[in-house]
Design a protein around this motif. Structure first.
Motif, mmCIF file in Angstrom:
data_model
loop_
_atom_site.group_PDB
_atom_site.id
_atom_site.type_symbol
_atom_site.label_atom_id
_atom_site.label_comp_id
_atom_site.label_asym_id
_atom_site.label_seq_id
_atom_site.Cartn_x
_atom_site.Cartn_y
_atom_site.Cartn_z
ATOM 1 N N ASP A 195 0.812 -1.219 0.000
ATOM 2 C CA ASP A 195 0.000 0.000 0.000
ATOM 3 C C ASP A 195 0.845 1.269 0.000
ATOM 4 N N SER A 196 2.062 1.188 0.547
ATOM 5 C CA SER A 196 2.938 2.354 0.624
ATOM 6 C C SER A 196 3.855 2.488 -0.587
ATOM 7 N N PHE A 197 3.888 1.504 -1.429
ATOM 8 C CA PHE A 197 4.763 1.504 -2.600
ATOM 9 C C PHE A 197 4.258 2.540 -3.609
ATOM 10 N N THR A 198 5.140 3.426 -4.011
ATOM 11 C CA THR A 198 4.754 4.518 -4.910
ATOM 12 C C THR A 198 4.172 4.000 -6.217
ATOM 13 N N LEU A 199 4.753 2.994 -6.792
ATOM 14 C CA LEU A 199 4.231 2.446 -8.044
ATOM 15 C C LEU A 199 2.794 1.955 -7.868
ATOM 16 N N THR A 200 2.511 1.325 -6.736
ATOM 17 C CA THR A 200 1.142 0.864 -6.463
ATOM 18 C C THR A 200 0.189 2.053 -6.445
ATOM 19 N N LYS A 201 0.576 3.119 -5.788
ATOM 20 C CA LYS A 201 -0.270 4.311 -5.709
ATOM 21 C C LYS A 201 -0.487 4.921 -7.092
ATOM 22 N N GLU A 202 0.587 5.001 -7.885
ATOM 23 C CA GLU A 202 0.469 5.570 -9.228
ATOM 24 C C GLU A 202 -0.446 4.731 -10.114
ATOM 25 N N LEU A 203 -0.262 3.431 -10.076
ATOM 26 C CA LEU A 203 -1.080 2.552 -10.901
ATOM 27 C C LEU A 203 -2.538 2.542 -10.431
ATOM 28 N N GLN A 204 -2.750 2.637 -9.117
ATOM 29 C CA GLN A 204 -4.113 2.701 -8.590
ATOM 30 C C GLN A 204 -4.811 3.972 -9.071
ATOM 31 N N LYS A 205 -4.077 5.087 -9.058
ATOM 32 C CA LYS A 205 -4.639 6.354 -9.527
ATOM 33 C C LYS A 205 -4.969 6.269 -11.023
ATOM 34 N N LYS A 206 -4.088 5.655 -11.794
ATOM 35 C CA LYS A 206 -4.315 5.488 -13.233
ATOM 36 C C LYS A 206 -5.541 4.604 -13.480
ATOM 37 N N ALA A 207 -5.650 3.507 -12.732
ATOM 38 C CA ALA A 207 -6.816 2.615 -12.868
ATOM 39 C C ALA A 207 -8.095 3.339 -12.471
ATOM 40 N N ASP A 208 -8.042 4.091 -11.379
ATOM 41 C CA ASP A 208 -9.223 4.830 -10.923
ATOM 42 C C ASP A 208 -9.690 5.826 -11.984
ATOM 43 N N ASN A 209 -8.739 6.522 -12.620
ATOM 44 C CA ASN A 209 -9.098 7.491 -13.662
ATOM 45 C C ASN A 209 -9.732 6.804 -14.875
ATOM 46 N N GLN B 190 -11.473 -5.171 -14.616
ATOM 47 C CA GLN B 190 -10.876 -6.266 -13.842
ATOM 48 C C GLN B 190 -9.498 -6.634 -14.392
ATOM 49 N N ALA B 191 -9.385 -6.695 -15.714
ATOM 50 C CA ALA B 191 -8.102 -7.026 -16.343
ATOM 51 C C ALA B 191 -7.064 -5.939 -16.064
ATOM 52 N N LEU B 192 -7.490 -4.693 -16.108
ATOM 53 C CA LEU B 192 -6.583 -3.573 -15.848
ATOM 54 C C LEU B 192 -6.054 -3.615 -14.418
ATOM 55 N N VAL B 193 -6.952 -3.788 -13.469
ATOM 56 C CA VAL B 193 -6.550 -3.847 -12.053
ATOM 57 C C VAL B 193 -5.635 -5.044 -11.827
ATOM 58 N N SER B 194 -5.963 -6.174 -12.420
ATOM 59 C CA SER B 194 -5.138 -7.372 -12.284
ATOM 60 C C SER B 194 -3.738 -7.151 -12.864
ATOM 61 N N GLU B 195 -3.664 -6.549 -14.033
ATOM 62 C CA GLU B 195 -2.370 -6.279 -14.676
ATOM 63 C C GLU B 195 -1.549 -5.291 -13.849
ATOM 64 N N PHE B 196 -2.186 -4.238 -13.355
ATOM 65 C CA PHE B 196 -1.483 -3.257 -12.539
ATOM 66 C C PHE B 196 -0.991 -3.876 -11.231
ATOM 67 N N THR B 197 -1.794 -4.737 -10.625
ATOM 68 C CA THR B 197 -1.392 -5.411 -9.393
ATOM 69 C C THR B 197 -0.186 -6.306 -9.657
ATOM 70 N N LYS B 198 -0.248 -7.059 -10.731
ATOM 71 C CA LYS B 198 0.867 -7.939 -11.108
ATOM 72 C C LYS B 198 2.139 -7.122 -11.350
ATOM 73 N N GLN B 199 2.002 -6.034 -12.081
ATOM 74 C CA GLN B 199 3.146 -5.179 -12.382
ATOM 75 C C GLN B 199 3.766 -4.628 -11.100
ATOM 76 N N SER B 200 2.926 -4.164 -10.195
ATOM 77 C CA SER B 200 3.403 -3.599 -8.935
ATOM 78 C C SER B 200 4.089 -4.663 -8.079
ATOM 79 N N LEU B 201 3.474 -5.830 -7.967
ATOM 80 C CA LEU B 201 4.056 -6.896 -7.138
ATOM 81 C C LEU B 201 5.365 -7.425 -7.718
ATOM 82 N N ASN B 202 5.449 -7.538 -9.034
ATOM 83 C CA ASN B 202 6.697 -7.989 -9.655
ATOM 84 C C ASN B 202 7.830 -7.022 -9.357
ATOM 85 N N GLN B 203 7.560 -5.741 -9.499
ATOM 86 C CA GLN B 203 8.594 -4.739 -9.220
ATOM 87 C C GLN B 203 8.954 -4.744 -7.739
#
Length: 185
Positions: free
Chosen positions: A57-71, A122-135
């Motif tokens: 939750d504190s990872f900057t990439l997670t926050k950025e991707l969450q904001k992008k998904a929300d938009n 759902q696919a977008l959130v899943s892809e962003f989550t995967k990307q964030s966790l991999n990094q």
């Protein structure tokens, strides 16, 4: 150290023979405990843990991707809301909505878009989550090596490790041993 791992396996085999405990179930249930016993037997090792949810939750990439998904989701919802208003007006102005081709066409388009957007979201959130966790995993591995941690535990309730020094990985040896035992060798 490897000898200690073999001793654990021998103990488990003895338990399996005497109590008819399902070995596969036993390994799944007690593997984290056995690994902890193994690690504690090795003195002077640098060990740490992280609260995985807090890190994610504190990872900057997670926050950025969450904001992008929300938009993206917000934009899609605005399109759906506009189309819904059109469908509702057509319904209200139609004498027989089930015969009105304009209403039926717009309603089908609305339902189709709603389903497509739901899948895409759902696919977008899943892809962003995967990307964030991999990094995040890559960075945790780098951290472990840079600060010379032998083991980094992930405190998330399921007993998984985020980083462990390869010297402690006896997976291949244990797998070979249990498979040989099972085959009667």
């Amino acid at each position: 150290m490897l000898q200690f791992g073999y001793q654990i396996v021998e103990l488990l085999n003895l338990i399996n023979k005497t109590n008819s405990v399902n070995m596969n179930y036993f390994f799944k249930k007690y593997a984290p405990l056995l690994i902890c016993v193994f690690v504690l037997a090795c003195k002077n090792k640098k060990i740490g843990y992280v609260e995985t949810t807090k890190v994610i939750d504190s990872f900057t990439l997670t926050k950025e991707l969450q904001k992008k998904a929300d938009n993206t989701i917000k934009q899609r919802n605005m399109i759906l809301d506009s189309l819904k208003i059109v469908v509702e007006k057509l319904y209200a102005n139609s004498v027989n909505p089930e015969q009105d081709t304009s209403f039926l066409t717009k309603r089908e388009l609305y339902i189709k878009l709603m389903n497509e957007y739901e899948e895409q979201n759902q696919a977008l959130v899943s892809e962003f989550t995967k990307q964030s966790l991999n990094q995040l995993n890559e960075y945790i591995n780098e951290f472990g090596k840079e600060y010379q941690y032998d083991i980094i535990y992930g405190a998330n309730g399921n007993g998984s490790f985020l980083y462990i020094d390869e010297n402690y990985d006896i997976t291949d040896e244990v797998t070979k041993y249990v498979n040989q035992k099972y085959s009667g060798l």
